[in-house]
Each structure stands twice: as C-alpha cells, then as structure tokens.
Design a protein around this motif. Structure first.
Motif, PDB file in Angstrom:
ATOM      1  N   MET A   1      17.951 -13.621  -7.119  1.00 20.17           N
ATOM      2  CA  MET A   1      18.085 -12.164  -7.115  1.00 20.17           C
ATOM      3  C   MET A   1      18.837 -11.669  -8.351  1.00 20.17           C
ATOM      4  SD  MET A   1      18.850 -11.418  -3.096  1.00 20.17           S
ATOM      5  CE  MET A   1      19.038  -9.663  -3.295  1.00 20.17           C
TER       6      MET A   1
ATOM      7  N   ASN B   1      17.050  -9.353 -11.270  1.00 17.06           N
ATOM      8  CA  ASN B   1      17.503  -7.970 -11.408  1.00 17.06           C
ATOM      9  C   ASN B   1      18.445  -7.751 -12.581  1.00 17.06           C
ATOM     10  OD1 ASN B   1      16.263  -6.696  -9.062  1.00 17.06           O
ATOM     11  ND2 ASN B   1      17.516  -8.110  -7.894  1.00 17.06           N
TER      12      ASN B   1
ATOM     13  N   ALA C   1      21.047  -3.820  -6.078  1.00 24.58           N
ATOM     14  CA  ALA C   1      20.836  -5.265  -6.016  1.00 24.58           C
ATOM     15  C   ALA C   1      22.149  -5.977  -5.695  1.00 24.58           C
ATOM     16  CB  ALA C   1      20.263  -5.774  -7.326  1.00 24.58           C
TER      17      ALA C   1
ATOM     18  N   LYS D   1      22.841  -5.860  -1.993  1.00 17.16           N
ATOM     19  CA  LYS D   1      22.021  -6.825  -1.254  1.00 17.16           C
ATOM     20  C   LYS D   1      22.563  -8.246  -1.430  1.00 17.16           C
ATOM     21  CE  LYS D   1      17.719  -4.214  -1.354  1.00 17.16           C
ATOM     22  NZ  LYS D   1      16.339  -4.179  -1.852  1.00 17.16           N
TER      23      LYS D   1
END
Length: 182
Positions: A82, A86, A143, A146
């Motif tokens: 991730m 991102n 992001a 998360k």
C-alpha cells in the motif's frame, strides 16, 4: 499321561479334598494375575491417551502461533504494498521536514509544496522496513489512515495542532503561520 496331581493321588500322598483346595487356590491366583494385568493395560492405555491429548494441545498451540506469524507477515506485506503503490514520487528537496519515529527525530528533505501539505495534514509519511533499514515515503492522508488500521507503527500521521486556547493567553490574538521555520 496324567497330571502330577493325579499321580500323587494314586500314590496316596495327597487326598482328594487337598487337591481341590490347591486347584482352587491356583485358579484364584490366575484370576488375580489376569485382573492386575488388565488394570496395568488400562493404565497404559489411559496414559497413552493422555499423552496423545497433550501432544494434540501442544500441536494446536504451535499451529496458532504459526498462523499468527503468517498473518503478521501478510499484514506487513499488504502495508508495504500500500505504501509503495500510494507513495508520491518525489525528488530530493531542499526543505528539511522533521518528524518523530520510534522516539527519535528524523529529517526528511522535501520540496516546499510537500512541506506545506505535510504541515496542513494533507500528506503523511509511510515507513517501509527493509533489510538495509527504514525508508520513508510521502503518502496521501487517506492511504495513511487505511495503513494505520492495519499497522499503526508503519505510518506517521501528522495531525494539525488543535490545542484549545488558554483563557488568559496574552498571545491568543496572534496567529502562528504554518510555514514558520525555526
């Protein structure tokens, strides 16, 4: 051939009643021996079952630990993916941005626009663990949120300072600019 008992009775050395008593005593001894053997067999079986249960419990605990390790590795892989997906491609900037990681102040050199976005809490810093050490990447705040749900130690979320002003603060009327460099 007849038994020794029959031979002794024919010779007159043992009478019939005494032979029956001896036979009965011998039979009782055999029964007791069989019962004691059964008891030891049952004890052995019970001990074996308990050992199997104990081994199954140990195996279950090991499986749970292995499962937890695998889940942690999977979460770390997701977090790394991730962050790398991102991250904001950045060139080395000339503005130093200081933040705290593991109780230490770290410096990240960014472009002025990224420094402004970091100070306004629009960007966050993602941390990737690598064999050579920790690397830091700029990522969007959504992001970062998360990632923080999965592993909060792999992201530095910069929160705007929202302290409530003190009533008797003589400097309450003066705003502190976000881009103030010390």
């Amino acid at each position: 051939m007849s038994s020794l008992q029959d031979q002794l009775m024919k010779a007159g050395l043992v009478d019939k009643d005494k032979a029956k008593k001896i036979k009965k005593a011998k039979h009782k001894q055999q029964k007791v021996a069989q019962k004691s053997k059964q008891v030891t067999d049952d004890e052995v079986k019970l001990a074996a079952k308990e050992a199997i249960k104990a081994k199954a419990e140990v195996d279950r605990q090991l499986n749970l630990e292995n499962k937890a390790v695998l889940e942690k590795k999977a979460i770390l892989a997701q977090v790394k993916q991730m962050i790398l997906m991102n991250r904001i491609a950045r060139t080395k900037g000339d503005v130093a941005y200081n933040f705290v990681d593991q109780g230490k102040v770290k410096t990240l050199y960014v472009l002025p626009k990224y420094q402004e976005e970091l100070s306004r809490s629009l960007l966050s810093i993602g941390i990737v663990e690598e064999p050579s050490g920790r690397t830091y990447h700029l990522i969007p705040k959504k992001a970062a949120e998360k990632i923080a749900e999965r592993s909060p130690e792999h992201v530095v979320i910069i929160e705007k300072d929202t302290q409530t002003p003190v009533e008797d603060d003589p400097y309450a009327d003066y705003q502190i600019p976000d881009d103030l460099m010390w």
